[in-house]
Design a protein around this motif. Sequence first.
Motif, PDB file in Angstrom:
ATOM      1  N   TYR A  52      -0.581   4.944  -1.312  1.00 19.79           N
ATOM      2  CA  TYR A  52      -1.829   5.166  -0.585  1.00 19.79           C
ATOM      3  C   TYR A  52      -1.670   5.086   0.927  1.00 19.79           C
ATOM      4  O   TYR A  52      -2.659   4.935   1.656  1.00 19.79           O
ATOM      5  N   ALA A  89      -6.037  -0.775  -2.931  1.00 20.42           N
ATOM      6  CA  ALA A  89      -4.783  -0.018  -2.843  1.00 20.42           C
ATOM      7  C   ALA A  89      -3.563  -0.911  -2.995  1.00 20.42           C
ATOM      8  O   ALA A  89      -2.521  -0.476  -3.496  1.00 20.42           O
ATOM      9  N   TYR A 148     -13.852   5.711  -1.815  1.00 19.12           N
ATOM     10  CA  TYR A 148     -13.969   5.170  -0.469  1.00 19.12           C
ATOM     11  C   TYR A 148     -15.413   5.365   0.006  1.00 19.12           C
ATOM     12  O   TYR A 148     -15.933   6.471  -0.040  1.00 19.12           O
ATOM     13  N   ASP A 187      -8.509   8.644  -6.513  1.00 17.26           N
ATOM     14  CA  ASP A 187      -8.257   7.656  -7.566  1.00 17.26           C
ATOM     15  C   ASP A 187      -9.345   6.594  -7.651  1.00 17.26           C
ATOM     16  O   ASP A 187      -9.608   6.044  -8.722  1.00 17.26           O
ATOM     17  N   HIS A 188      -9.961   6.301  -6.512  1.00 14.49           N
ATOM     18  CA  HIS A 188     -10.981   5.254  -6.456  1.00 14.49           C
ATOM     19  C   HIS A 188     -12.210   5.846  -5.761  1.00 14.49           C
ATOM     20  O   HIS A 188     -12.563   6.979  -6.010  1.00 14.49           O
ATOM     21  N   LYS A 224      -6.043  10.580  -0.693  1.00 17.78           N
ATOM     22  CA  LYS A 224      -5.379  10.149  -1.925  1.00 17.78           C
ATOM     23  C   LYS A 224      -6.160   9.008  -2.582  1.00 17.78           C
ATOM     24  O   LYS A 224      -6.395   9.009  -3.799  1.00 17.78           O
ATOM     25  N   TYR A 225      -6.577   8.052  -1.770  1.00 14.23           N
ATOM     26  CA  TYR A 225      -7.314   6.907  -2.305  1.00 14.23           C
ATOM     27  C   TYR A 225      -8.646   7.365  -2.913  1.00 14.23           C
ATOM     28  O   TYR A 225      -9.057   6.900  -3.977  1.00 14.23           O
ATOM     29  N   ASN A 226      -9.316   8.274  -2.242  1.00 11.17           N
ATOM     30  CA  ASN A 226     -10.645   8.708  -2.680  1.00 11.17           C
ATOM     31  C   ASN A 226     -10.591   9.446  -4.018  1.00 11.17           C
ATOM     32  O   ASN A 226     -11.564   9.453  -4.773  1.00 11.17           O
ATOM     33  N   ILE A 238       0.836  -1.201   0.000  1.00 13.11           N
ATOM     34  CA  ILE A 238       0.000   0.000   0.000  1.00 13.11           C
ATOM     35  C   ILE A 238       0.871   1.251   0.000  1.00 13.11           C
ATOM     36  O   ILE A 238       0.592   2.230  -0.713  1.00 13.11           O
ATOM     37  N   ALA A 257     -10.766  -0.920   0.681  1.00  7.35           N
ATOM     38  CA  ALA A 257      -9.754   0.070   0.319  1.00  7.35           C
ATOM     39  C   ALA A 257      -8.357  -0.541   0.330  1.00  7.35           C
ATOM     40  O   ALA A 257      -7.544  -0.291  -0.574  1.00  7.35           O
TER      41      ALA A 257
END
Length: 496
Positions: free
Chosen positions: A146, A261, A167, A164-165, A160-162, A141, A257
């Motif tokens: 992430y 990730a 959450y 690109d993807h 950061k995750y939200n 990860i 997540a």
Amino acid sequence: MEQNLLIYNTLTRSKVLFEPIHAPNVGMYVCGPTVYGDPHLGHARPAITFDILFRYLKHLGYKVRYVRNITDVGHLEHDADEGDDKIEKKARLEQLEPMEIAQYYTNRYHDAMKALNVLPPSIEPHATGHIIEQEQLVKEIIDNGYAYESNGSVYFDIEKYNKDHKYGILSHRNLDDVINNSRELDGVGEKHNQVDFALWKKAQPEHIMRWPSPWSDGFPGWHCECTAMGRKYLGKQFDIHGGGMDLIFPHHECEIAQAVASQGEPMVKYWMHNNMITINGQKMGKSLGNFITLEQFFTGNHELLKQAFSPMAIRFFILSAHYRGTVDFSNDALVASEKGLERLMNGLNDLDRITPTDKCDDETMKVVKELRQKCYDAMNDDLATPLVISHLFEACSTVNKLLDHKATICQDCLDELKQVMRLFAFDILGLRDEKADNNEDREEAYGKVVDMVLSLRAKARANKDWVTCDQIRDALKDAGFEVKDTKDGCVWKLNV
């Protein structure tokens, strides 16, 4: 007979046709207990719910690998990565090693599950036995951008995750406002945002449970274990992940997540969740202090209980409601379940007392011919166990009519009725005839009856009524009892 099983997928909020990724193999992961206290009714519900699914999938011909974990490290008191590790706190209070606490309550959990007739899983991994796999997950990860290290701890970067993807796809929460608002809050501490969650926690000097890692001596975050162990034993994609509804957020959301990730794609196809057990409308749980342990149910030793309730009464109580509906505890509901279980067991036992005839009456034939598919249809509709039970009760009514000679049944239909009722009651619903299980009481009852019959035979011998004497001996022999006359009197044994 091919069956189309519909299950409710929490991810899509809909019932969908179950189609395994690699049929006939099925991978199923269910969140097990955090072992720092005795199992209670809230633990029984997911265990029984997914035991039913495990049993039914196997009955349908699938080869199921069922993984249910034991959480023995990393589960902190608060979801915000604060407070003590629950097991370590209990160990300090009782002045024991943390693993001593974990082992003791794991044993207690296993004993309770056995009493409830819950089948053991295929694999039962412990979080402490998979630290290396969890560290590897954290590294992946971080490498993918992430997660970040902060003062020896590692946190998942939700913002950061939200970007690109997404959450929140399981719980359907929009965290954009939460992320923005968290910047204005004081006390974020090591985290970039309040909503970031721990992948690895640096152990404080007084913390007993710790392992070396590239970041610090510490321990994995609670959410890591299921992702790491699910992937290890079921692969990068598997079919079913289950647990209580209270785990949807944050635990299962964080699992999704972590999987995306670390490996770039989701790990789980179907998410299934059972609803809660409540007391006066409030969730039953250790953290709320309103729980009743399973042992207290079995002994009746609790101020809220008016009597003891057997393990099968508890199982029947849970199966009498759909797994996605709430179940509110009450003594009256449990007494009703106890009576319902007794009615079903009596019906099953009475099957052996029925004498078949040359043909069935029309109503009996209709009940028997429809019963199997009715029960299958109920199970195929997202495991509708209350409906299965209602169909079995209908069959019990037919059994009573047959015993009262108000209906007739042929041998083939009687065989079908026995097979279907026992299949769904015992093999699929996992119920057990507790009275039949008590061999000591049965042996004592047998002994009293046989002794009484033999005393009548002794009187017949004394009166030189050899015909009655031989009739009694032969009748006992046909029932499996061997009778011998000796110079010291009559002796017997049961040949089974």
